[in-house]
Design a protein around this motif. Structure first.
Motif, PDB file in Angstrom:
ATOM      1  N   TRP A   1     -10.185   1.794   2.852  1.00  0.00           N
ATOM      2  CA  TRP A   1      -8.960   2.147   2.128  1.00  0.00           C
ATOM      3  C   TRP A   1      -9.032   3.507   1.461  1.00  0.00           C
ATOM      4  CZ3 TRP A   1     -11.252  -2.735   1.679  1.00  0.00           C
ATOM      5  CH2 TRP A   1     -10.567  -3.761   2.319  1.00  0.00           C
TER       6      TRP A   1
ATOM      7  N   ALA B   1      -0.996  -3.711  -5.416  1.00  0.00           N
ATOM      8  CA  ALA B   1      -0.836  -3.764  -3.964  1.00  0.00           C
ATOM      9  C   ALA B   1       0.571  -3.319  -3.564  1.00  0.00           C
ATOM     10  CB  ALA B   1      -1.119  -5.181  -3.458  1.00  0.00           C
ATOM     11  N   TYR B   2       1.578  -3.721  -4.337  1.00  0.00           N
ATOM     12  CA  TYR B   2       2.947  -3.300  -4.037  1.00  0.00           C
ATOM     13  C   TYR B   2       3.098  -1.787  -4.206  1.00  0.00           C
ATOM     14  CZ  TYR B   2       8.038  -3.252  -3.962  1.00  0.00           C
ATOM     15  OH  TYR B   2       9.348  -2.990  -3.632  1.00  0.00           O
TER      16      TYR B   2
ATOM     17  N   TRP C   1       0.810   0.370  -3.832  1.00  0.00           N
ATOM     18  CA  TRP C   1       0.091   0.960  -2.694  1.00  0.00           C
ATOM     19  C   TRP C   1       0.983   0.982  -1.456  1.00  0.00           C
ATOM     20  CZ3 TRP C   1      -4.459  -1.863   0.163  1.00  0.00           C
ATOM     21  CH2 TRP C   1      -4.986  -1.008   1.132  1.00  0.00           C
ATOM     22  N   ILE C   2       1.715  -0.129  -1.234  1.00  0.00           N
ATOM     23  CA  ILE C   2       2.609  -0.188  -0.070  1.00  0.00           C
ATOM     24  C   ILE C   2       3.719   0.849  -0.204  1.00  0.00           C
ATOM     25  CG2 ILE C   2       4.297  -1.641   1.116  1.00  0.00           C
ATOM     26  CD1 ILE C   2       2.522  -4.050   0.388  1.00  0.00           C
ATOM     27  N   VAL C   3       4.257   0.983  -1.421  1.00  0.00           N
ATOM     28  CA  VAL C   3       5.361   1.932  -1.646  1.00  0.00           C
ATOM     29  C   VAL C   3       4.906   3.366  -1.403  1.00  0.00           C
ATOM     30  CG1 VAL C   3       6.883   2.900  -3.411  1.00  0.00           C
ATOM     31  CG2 VAL C   3       6.625   0.428  -3.206  1.00  0.00           C
ATOM     32  N   THR C   4       3.715   3.722  -1.924  1.00  0.00           N
ATOM     33  CA  THR C   4       3.239   5.102  -1.832  1.00  0.00           C
ATOM     34  C   THR C   4       2.494   5.393  -0.542  1.00  0.00           C
ATOM     35  OG1 THR C   4       1.194   4.511  -2.993  1.00  0.00           O
ATOM     36  CG2 THR C   4       3.054   5.273  -4.331  1.00  0.00           C
ATOM     37  N   GLY C   5       1.908   4.360   0.057  1.00  0.00           N
ATOM     38  CA  GLY C   5       1.124   4.561   1.268  1.00  0.00           C
ATOM     39  C   GLY C   5      -0.253   5.138   1.013  1.00  0.00           C
TER      40      GLY C   5
END
Length: 653
Positions: A73, A179-180, A182-186
């Protein structure tokens, strides 16, 4: 060449903060007292380096680095800005004093405790400086796991397992939020997370902020997640409790601040959500103050005191988000007050817990009704404990007085808010006043029953004298209580500068102050007045005269004085339904037992329901392979039916 030298020194400081404690883990796993001493020495080296963190940043050092080992990651990196460095320095100083006090006591709770100290320090430092989401979550989970292991008292495991269950529910919420994001920002690089509310929208951002407050609230004792605190504080090794309520709480507040104000952004919180969080925190603070008044064990009083103080901190973090939409100046005042009080709490609470531990080890007693008169035989311990009690009660010029004065300033300046909600702000002022009155009485009771009056046991009458080193560690914390109170404005200016750097825009809290407070002048006035009184008392002192005290025809003894339960009875009688108190008469002695309503009416029913379901589910485990194959067949059929229904719903009509 100069830049290279500065870079080398910065890297060396980071290495000294992390590497010695990590080595101390390995060394401390060995057997024998020498391994424990070597591990403790390595932990102390790391703490000293951590104390130098903020001075180094102030001198322009770049305390950032990337570990040579990465992951799928991304890289593991750390970076200490001004605010992280302030929290790191104060937390390291508290950790250092705690380790010195532990080592000077000559007793270790259990083998390899020193290795866990090193692990906890490394986890806290890395969590405060983490610039990678994965590293931050790993270190936060490590903080919870290590404190769980360090809470082992060798007798009753129920308090620490309760702590484990409640705080890991919060940990799952925190992981879900990050985690959310992280998904939003990539990206897992949190240095690239800032003001994400614009991308996510206010509704989603408000939900995420509420989840963060709930997740960290499980560790900070927010209602109704506080049920683990009293037993954990009372039954765990004292030095574990010291680090849990001070350093670990500092880490929680710092990460919560970064998540809510930096990563997501205070602008993204709907005022109604911020108000709900404010009310919940206010009720938490009031409940902690009320319950501290009726406890009969010193550590339980301090447990509810931590609940009250952390409730005030989260209350003003919530208010800062609420004010942000109307008056940024008042948001700045509330924000600086909350962060300053967090650091102050870590100092005075560590002092009081170490004082209580010293009293317990000197007397061999653990109940407040077994103490008394220690001020006569242990005057130095009584002196440093008095400073701690005065600080907890927010008496000027102590540091907690300055931070709570700032909190009141944030509430008194709400006339500038163009909202009908400002009519409710006087209620918060009244609530703070009520909390202050109750906890001041509670702390006076704590000090009075330990150090004043007549000895109530043989241990209190002839206690062992504590070592000079342990008194020195407590004196250091006492000096911090006074010093950061007298120098409150320079400290708050440093906190303000660090917060500005983190959230990316200016914070001017001075413009929101409705009155002047000069802590140095105040300290000089109070100190001068005390000096004049002492001189006059010495000049006009009369000869000492001793005479027998009238005792209704009998001799006075240790039983002819208030008990801690008797002292709190007027409050108990007034608020009887809240305390869940039950009085019993045993051998002519009236005693009162208190039960936590949240435990009685929430946790116990839930526990019974879980146990009931578990027993019923256990019947499915027959040990017969035919039954297990049948379960698999049923699950497979159910899955196929679910897939078929989904496919039919997606088929075009």
């Amino acid at each position: 060449m100069l830049d290279d030298a500065e870079g080398t020194l910065s890297l060396l400081l980071l290495v000294m903060m992390v590497v010695p404690p990590v080595l101390g883990i390995a060394v401390g796993l060995g057997r024998g007292p020498q391994a424990s001493k070597a591990s403790t020495a390595l932990c102390i080296i790391g703490c000293i380096a951590g104390v130098l963190c903020y001075p180094a940043v102030l001198l322009g050092a770049d305390l950032s680095a990337t570990f040579p080992l990465g992951s799928y990651w991304g890289d593991y990196s750390i970076s200490f800005g001004e605010l992280q460095a302030i929290f790191c320095s104060v937390s390291s100083l508290v950790f250092l004093a705690t380790v010195i006090h532990l080592r000077s006591s000559g007793r270790e709770p259990f083998p390899r405790y020193a290795a866990m100290l090193c692990a906890l320090y490394a986890a806290c430092v890395l969590c405060m400086g983490a610039d990678s989401m994965i590293l931050l979550l790993i270190c936060w989970e490590a903080v919870s796991m290590i404190t769980f292991l360090m809470a082992d008292n060798g007798q009753d495991d129920r308090p620490r397992w309760r702590f484990f269950a409640v705080t890991h529910i919060g940990g799952l919420l925190i992981m879900a939020v990050f985690a959310y994001l992280w998904i939003v920002t990539g990206t897992a690089d949190v240095s690239q997370w800032s003001g994400l509310w614009e991308e996510m929208g206010t509704e989603t951002s408000s939900i995420l902020i509420a989840l963060l407050f709930t997740g960290f609230g499980t560790k900070l004792g927010t209602l109704p997640f506080h049920a683990w605190m009293p037993d954990m504080y009372a039954r765990s090794p004292t030095h574990t409790t010291v680090l849990l309520t001070t350093v670990c709480s500092n880490v929680a507040i710092l990460v919560l601040f970064r998540g809510a104000f930096d990563f997501i952004g205070a602008e993204g919180c709907i005022p109604a959500i911020a108000l709900i969080l404010t009310i919940l925190s206010a009720v938490t603070a009031l409940w902690g103050a009320m319950l501290s008044m009726v406890q009969t064990e010193a550590k339980r009083i301090l447990a509810y005191s931590s609940m009250e103080n952390m409730g005030l901190v989260t209350m003003f973090l919530s208010l800062a988000m609420f004010f942000h939409s109307d008056v940024h100046v008042m948001a700045a005042v509330a924000l600086v007050a909350a962060l300053f009080h967090t650091l102050n709490h870590s100092v005075f609470k560590s002092l009081m817990l170490m004082s209580v531990d010293t009293v317990e080890s000197s007397t061999g007693e653990h109940h407040m009704d077994r103490y008394g008169g220690l001020a006569n035989v242990l005057p130095l311990l009584s002196g440093v404990a008095l400073i701690g009690v005065l600080t907890m009660a927010s008496i000027p010029p102590m540091n907690s007085f300055a931070s709570e004065w700032m909190m009141l300033q944030a509430l008194l300046g709400t006339d500038a808010i163009d909202s009908s909600i400002r009519v409710a702000m006087p209620l918060l002022v009244a609530l703070m006043g009520l909390c202050g009155m109750v906890v001041a009485t509670s702390y006076a009771r704590l000090y009075g029953f330990i150090f004043l009056g007549r000895p109530r046991s043989k241990g209190a009458a002839s206690p062992e004298k504590p070592s000079k080193i342990s008194l020195g560690a407590m004196a250091l914390m006492a000096a911090m209580c006074v010093g950061t109170g007298v120098l409150a404005f320079p400290v708050m200016d440093a906190i303000c500068s660090g917060a500005e750097q983190m959230i990316g825009h200016g914070i001017d809290y001075h413009a929101g102050l409705s009155g002047d407070m000069e802590p140095i002048t105040l300290a000089l006035m109070i100190g001068g007045s005390m000096l004049v009184i002492a001189v006059l008392a010495r000049v006009f002192r009369k000869g000492k005269r001793e005479s027998a005290t009238w005792g209704s025809g009998g001799e006075l003894d240790q039983d002819m004085q208030y008990t801690s339960e008797g002292f709190s009875q007027p409050v108990v009688r007034v608020f009887h339904p809240l305390f869940g108190d039950r009085s019993t008469l045993d051998s002519g002695r009236l005693s009162t037992r208190f039960t936590e309503p949240f435990v009685e009416y929430i946790y116990k029913p839930v526990g019974r329901a879980v146990l009931f379901v578990s027993v019923r589910v256990r019947t499915l485990q027959t040990g017969n392979i035919q039954h297990y194959l049948g379960y698999m067949l049923i699950a497979l059929v159910a899955m196929l039916l679910a897939v078929r229904m989904v496919c039919r719903s997606q088929r075009p009509s």
